[in-house]
Write an enzyme that holds these catalytic residues in place. Structure first.
Site, PDB file in Angstrom:
ATOM      1  N   ASP A 218       0.840  -1.203   0.000  1.00 15.32           N
ATOM      2  CA  ASP A 218       0.000   0.000   0.000  1.00 15.32           C
ATOM      3  C   ASP A 218       0.873   1.251   0.000  1.00 15.32           C
ATOM      4  OD1 ASP A 218      -1.936   1.927   0.332  1.00 15.32           O
ATOM      5  OD2 ASP A 218      -3.062   0.780   1.794  1.00 15.32           O
ATOM      6  N   HIS A 310      -9.909  -2.141  -7.450  1.00 16.79           N
ATOM      7  CA  HIS A 310      -9.630  -0.890  -6.753  1.00 16.79           C
ATOM      8  C   HIS A 310      -8.707   0.025  -7.555  1.00 16.79           C
ATOM      9  CE1 HIS A 310      -9.075   1.876  -3.464  1.00 16.79           C
ATOM     10  NE2 HIS A 310      -7.772   1.755  -3.578  1.00 16.79           N
TER      11      HIS A 310
END
Length: 402
Positions: A218, A310
């Site tokens: 991330d 996403h």
């Protein structure tokens, strides 16, 4: 939420669903709305004595390489607080922050020994809408400063939202963060009350990108160059002169349903996000920093990266939708009957949240496969004034002495 048996049946075909029609211009980002520029994402491994300069054109803690620990503390002004009171508070915070960040105790520090290890400490201050009202400076309030519009995926809780003032405290060591938060909070209790405190952490091997608590890499992409920061993050003062050198912060608290996330297999997780678990590479790439190819299809003509994934939904459609971001994991004590209370503190810094953050967040709210396991439960927007360039000045001086 999907049952265990159904979850195992997730496939690339299922993830296409309605997202194929809604995808439009899709792209890559981390959890929450994100940017697309490749950036250095590894946390710096530095000695506890390392100092990040407090004084400068911009506040530290924004473009500063992200530290391992962070606390975000929002305060509400007490009734009757005046403009002079707010200036006095900001002068206290400025003096204390300047001392703490260079490894010196604050002036009224009752635990001075804890200040000796600054550990790359930064203190960043922000203003909510009520500051401008209390100070009689409504005409100086940026047009974008206020709560974000509601999104269908939001389940916002007052306990994690809004606020009149913000202090963001970051450092490499949690003790340093805790001490700074206590010092900065304790000295102004006659003027403000704590609305909420949110603490987060991030870590990775040197040179590697951190992972969130879903196991996903991330923070792969971000703004990195001075030119990008000048264009997209730092205000130039043309619209709001006092904010030249400052920026805005959108803070979103995103809860993760890890109990149901645990029930889907690795392939389904990769299709949901659009990146491989092992190394963070896009499903069309070989390296974490490869540009995703959203046009690539497999032998059956199915997109390799699902349009509902996403990274596809979070991709910017033009340069003006990019922003600087940081993500911090949180892992709080779960309530009765629960296994975990975990998620991400997602921060976005930009000139104008309405122009940069909102379009990306709207696409994610409309149809993002990850929404099945993530829920925004907190949201706040703050104006971050420019830095204090010389000793003797104070944070917010350009606003209060304009």
């Amino acid at each position: 939420m999907p049952e265990r048996a159904a979850a195992r049946g997730w496939s690339r075909r299922r993830l296409l669903g309605a997202g194929a029609a809604a995808a439009g211009a899709a792209g890559a980002a981390g959890l929450g709305a994100g940017t697309l520029m490749r950036g250095a994402t590894a946390d710096a491994a530095t000695p506890a004595e390392t100092v990040v300069p407090f004084h400068g054109e911009h506040q530290a803690g924004i473009a500063t390489p992200a530290q391992r620990h962070a606390a975000f503390v929002a305060f509400d002004l007490r009734p009757g607080v005046s403009r002079d009171d707010i200036v006095g508070l900001l002068k206290i915070w400025t003096t204390d922050a300047a001392r703490l960040t260079r490894g010196e105790p604050a002036l009224a520090d009752t635990e001075p020994e804890l200040a000796a290890r600054p550990a790359r400490l930064t203190v960043t201050v922000g203003f909510g809408p009520a500051v401008f009202t209390a100070a009689g400076l409504e005409r100086q309030r940026p047009a974008w400063l206020g709560p974000l519009p509601p999104f269908g995926i939001d389940r916002l809780e007052p306990a994690w939202s809004d606020g009149d003032l913000l202090v963001q405290v970051c450092a490499e060591e949690p003790t340093t963060v805790a001490h700074a938060v206590r010092v900065l909070s304790r000295g102004v209790t006659s003027l403000v009350t704590v609305r909420w405190t949110q603490r987060g952490f991030r870590d990775a091997e040197p040179g590697r990108t951190p992972r969130n608590l879903m196991g996903q890499v991330d923070g792969t992409v971000n703004l990195t160059t001075d030119a990008e920061l000048d264009r997209l993050v730092w205000h130039d003062g043309s619209v709001t002169p006092w904010l030249a050198g400052g920026t805005s912060l959108v803070l979103r608290r995103i809860a993760m349903n890890l109990d149901t996330w645990d029930e889907i297999d690795p392939a389904a997780r990769e299709f949901t996000v659009g990146r491989r678990l092992a190394d963070g590479a896009p499903l069309t790439g070989a390296d974490e920093f490869d540009e995703p190819d959203f046009e690539a299809v497999d032998s059956y003509g199915i997109p390799v990266i699902p349009p509902s994934s996403h990274i596809a939904r979070a991709r910017h459609t033009h340069d003006g939708e990019r922003f600087l971001r940081r993500g911090y994991n949180y892992d709080d004590a779960p309530g009765p009957g629960r296994i975990s209370d975990s998620g991400l503190l997602f921060t976005a810094y930009q000139r104008d949240p309405h122009a940069q953050f909102l379009p990306v967040q709207a696409r994610l709210a409309e149809f993002d496969a990850l929404n099945e396991w993530t829920t925004p439960i907190g949201s706040a927007v703050f104006a971050l004034p420019p830095g204090v360039q010389e000793p003797g000045g104070y944070l917010g001086q350009t606003l209060f002495e304009a």
